[in-house]
Design an enzyme around this catalytic site. Structure first.
Site, mmCIF file in Angstrom:
data_model
loop_
_atom_site.group_PDB
_atom_site.id
_atom_site.type_symbol
_atom_site.label_atom_id
_atom_site.label_comp_id
_atom_site.label_asym_id
_atom_site.label_seq_id
_atom_site.Cartn_x
_atom_site.Cartn_y
_atom_site.Cartn_z
ATOM 1 C CD GLU A 362 -3.348 -1.138 1.438
ATOM 2 O OE1 GLU A 362 -3.690 -0.108 2.032
ATOM 3 O OE2 GLU A 362 -4.102 -2.107 1.254
HETATM 4 N N1 CAA Z 1 -6.055 12.136 -3.546
HETATM 5 C C1 CAA Z 1 -6.604 12.660 -4.685
HETATM 6 N N2 CAA Z 1 -5.903 12.892 -5.821
HETATM 7 C C2 CAA Z 1 -4.595 12.607 -5.801
HETATM 8 C C3 CAA Z 1 -3.949 12.074 -4.667
HETATM 9 C C4 CAA Z 1 -4.730 11.836 -3.508
HETATM 10 N N3 CAA Z 1 -4.204 11.322 -2.404
HETATM 11 N N4 CAA Z 1 -2.645 11.870 -4.956
HETATM 12 C C5 CAA Z 1 -2.462 12.284 -6.224
HETATM 13 N N5 CAA Z 1 -3.647 12.717 -6.732
HETATM 14 C C6 CAA Z 1 -3.896 13.287 -8.051
HETATM 15 C C7 CAA Z 1 -3.095 14.569 -8.220
HETATM 16 O O1 CAA Z 1 -3.801 15.674 -7.712
HETATM 17 C C8 CAA Z 1 -2.890 14.633 -9.715
HETATM 18 O O2 CAA Z 1 -4.055 15.120 -10.354
HETATM 19 P P1 CAA Z 1 -4.122 16.627 -10.927
HETATM 20 O O3 CAA Z 1 -3.029 16.709 -11.962
HETATM 21 O O4 CAA Z 1 -5.499 16.709 -11.487
HETATM 22 O O5 CAA Z 1 -3.866 17.520 -9.765
HETATM 23 C C9 CAA Z 1 -2.739 13.170 -10.118
HETATM 24 O O6 CAA Z 1 -3.380 12.397 -9.069
HETATM 25 C C10 CAA Z 1 -1.302 12.752 -10.249
HETATM 26 O O7 CAA Z 1 -0.651 13.051 -9.021
HETATM 27 P P2 CAA Z 1 0.909 13.040 -8.865
HETATM 28 O O8 CAA Z 1 1.527 13.857 -9.965
HETATM 29 O O9 CAA Z 1 1.240 13.381 -7.464
HETATM 30 O O10 CAA Z 1 1.231 11.511 -9.178
HETATM 31 P P3 CAA Z 1 2.599 10.731 -9.243
HETATM 32 O O11 CAA Z 1 2.639 9.961 -10.485
HETATM 33 O O12 CAA Z 1 3.741 11.648 -8.917
HETATM 34 O O13 CAA Z 1 2.421 9.640 -8.058
HETATM 35 C C11 CAA Z 1 2.579 8.764 -5.846
HETATM 36 C C12 CAA Z 1 2.264 9.976 -6.752
HETATM 37 C C13 CAA Z 1 2.177 9.219 -4.441
HETATM 38 C C14 CAA Z 1 4.033 8.394 -5.859
HETATM 39 C C15 CAA Z 1 1.702 7.546 -6.267
HETATM 40 O O14 CAA Z 1 2.151 7.009 -7.493
HETATM 41 C C16 CAA Z 1 1.688 6.458 -5.226
HETATM 42 O O15 CAA Z 1 0.942 6.517 -4.251
HETATM 43 N N6 CAA Z 1 2.487 5.366 -5.408
HETATM 44 C C17 CAA Z 1 2.418 4.205 -4.562
HETATM 45 C C18 CAA Z 1 1.410 3.253 -5.089
HETATM 46 C C19 CAA Z 1 0.869 2.321 -4.045
HETATM 47 O O16 CAA Z 1 0.625 2.697 -2.905
HETATM 48 N N7 CAA Z 1 0.624 1.086 -4.432
HETATM 49 C C20 CAA Z 1 0.062 0.117 -3.574
HETATM 50 C C21 CAA Z 1 -0.844 -0.764 -4.338
HETATM 51 S S1 CAA Z 1 -2.017 -1.722 -3.387
HETATM 52 C C22 CAA Z 1 -1.143 -2.780 -2.386
HETATM 53 O O17 CAA Z 1 -0.025 -2.588 -2.103
HETATM 54 C C23 CAA Z 1 -1.660 -3.988 -1.700
HETATM 55 C C24 CAA Z 1 -2.971 -4.444 -2.102
HETATM 56 O O18 CAA Z 1 -3.164 -5.541 -2.566
HETATM 57 C C25 CAA Z 1 -4.095 -3.553 -1.883
#
Ligand code: CAA
Length: 378
Positions: A362
């Site tokens: 996550e």
């Molecule tokens: N809430 C709402 N919108 C959001 C947001 C949030 N928390 N975070 C980003 N956004 C939106 C941004 O506002 C942006 O939109 P706009 O251009 O319209 O403003 C868009 O999303 C892109 O945002 P970023 O440019 O910040 O995106 P990024 O590519 O730089 O990525 C990151 C940001 C935080 C690194 C993200 O890629 C991330 O969270 N990565 C980790 C992924 C993750 O947690 N994976 C886990 C998968 S599930 C799991 O592990 C286990 C399972 O089985 C469930």
């Protein structure tokens, strides 16, 4: 211990008794066999634990986020794999449909998830899209009344066990992050195959698999939210889900601490219990401080969510801190218990293996820092 309401304390007591009777005695067995703990999941379902934060209108239990977190914590104290199944099923499998689904989708998909008749899963990660989740290459192309999905997801918690999957695919590769769209995919849909099951270090009773989509036709009414809104949906869902991983981590840490404490009180060396030796008693004191601090962060993030206030930063803080605490406390518990701690005869070696995933899934703790820094510097 955080200040809980009477209702929250009643729930906590009920879950503690349930865990003692039904979950704890089987945790080592399921870790060893790597079987999905269906009997535990069915018993949890009967108690309404698979739909805790889901409204009664969709057959959920309709309790607050703090209640949901303390349930994950209590279950993870004895079996972190069962805690993972519960957390992912609820926060990542069911919540996206509740938050972004149409009324028809909610009526169709949520009741069987909330009652535990079906398990849910969340499919974002791909071999080339882990921390950089925007790099999704699974495609969804509209063809008549269907979307046709092609691609591979990996490390999907509840893979194979789940019947309902929230899947993210690109509907327009030229738009990058704005071209990602969410879909609800049912197990058994032709072209949807459950791939390799991972053999893992910890949370071994939870199932983690690949999902393969080969010309898998999904009716267009299964599109979740709007076209191109998928990445935002995934991020919003993960903000909430990360509190649950924090709660899982607190549970693991508390479980390991209690084992070490109990052992230290009865294990005698140099003519007295090792708990009476300062080297060990200070370790126990530090462990209890760290667990309590982690718990407060988790409950605080949950309380903010319940109050309808922003909680993304606090969720990431809670997940990061609590997962680091889980690893450290489990490691210290093994150290206090020495050779016995290292042995499979005692549960702390399993707890240490289970703790590690909470720093990874996550969103790794490195990614949580990206999220936290993003909030601070906004
Ligand atoms: N809430 C709402 N919108 C959001 C947001 C949030 N928390 N975070 C980003 N956004 C939106 C941004 O506002 C942006 O939109 P706009 O251009 O319209 O403003 C868009 O999303 C892109 O945002 P970023 O440019 O910040 O995106 P990024 O590519 O730089 O990525 C990151 C940001 C935080 C690194 C993200 O890629 C991330 O969270 N990565 C980790 C992924 C993750 O947690 N994976 C886990 C998968 S599930 C799991 O592990 C286990 C399972 O089985 C469930």
């Amino acid at each position: 211990m955080a200040l809980l309401t009477d209702d929250q304390q009643d729930l906590q007591k009920m879950v503690q008794e349930f865990v003692k009777k039904e979950i704890a005695p089987k945790a080592a067995h399921y870790d060893h066999t790597e079987e999905f703990p269906w009997d535990s999941i069915q018993k949890m379902a009967a108690l309404g634990l698979l739909g805790i934060p889901i409204p009664e209108a969709y057959e959920g239990t309709e309790l607050d986020t703090v209640s949901y977190m303390l349930t994950i914590e209590e279950i993870s104290k004895a079996c972190a794999a069962t805690g993972a199944i519960l957390a992912v099923h609820t926060s990542a499998g069911t919540m996206p449909i509740l938050l972004f689904g149409t009324e028809a989708q909610k009526k169709k998909y949520i009741p069987p998830l909330a009652t535990g008749e079906k398990v849910g899963a969340f499919a974002l990660t791909e071999p080339g899209a882990g921390s950089d989740a925007s790099r999704v290459t699974t495609t969804a192309v509209l063809d008549g009344d269907d979307y046709v999905l092609n691609g591979t997801k990996c490390f999907i918690t509840n893979g194979g066990a789940a019947e309902t999957y929230v899947v993210f695919a690109s509907t327009d590769r030229t738009k990058g992050v704005k071209g990602i769209t969410g879909f609800i995919v049912e197990k058994g849909t032709p072209g949807f195959v459950i791939g390799k099951k991972e053999e893992k270090m910890g949370i071994r009773a939870s199932s983690t698999t690949e999902l393969i989509f080969e010309n898998c036709r999904i009716p267009k009414e299964n599109l979740l939210g709007k076209i191109g809104e998928g990445f935002k949906i995934a991020m919003v869902v993960l903000d909430g889900a990360r509190i649950g991983i924090g709660a899982q981590a607190v549970g693991i840490a508390q479980g390991a601490y209690e084992e070490a404490l109990q052992y230290a009180k009865v294990r005698e060396q140099f003519g007295k219990p090792i708990a009476a030796q300062q080297a060990v008693s200070f370790m126990l004191a530090d462990m209890s401080i760290e667990i309590e601090a982690a718990r407060q962060l988790v409950y605080h993030a949950a309380a903010l969510k319940d109050a309808g206030r922003p909680y993304g930063k606090e969720a990431a803080m809670a997940k990061t801190f609590a997962s680091d605490v889980a690893v450290k406390v489990a490691l210290d518990a093994v150290q206090i218990m020495g050779g016995y701690g290292y042995s499979r005869e005692y549960p702390v070696e399993r707890m240490l293996r289970d703790a590690k995933i909470t720093q990874i899934y996550e969103g790794t703790n490195q990614i949580q820092r990206v999220v936290i820094a993003g909030h601070i510097l906004r």
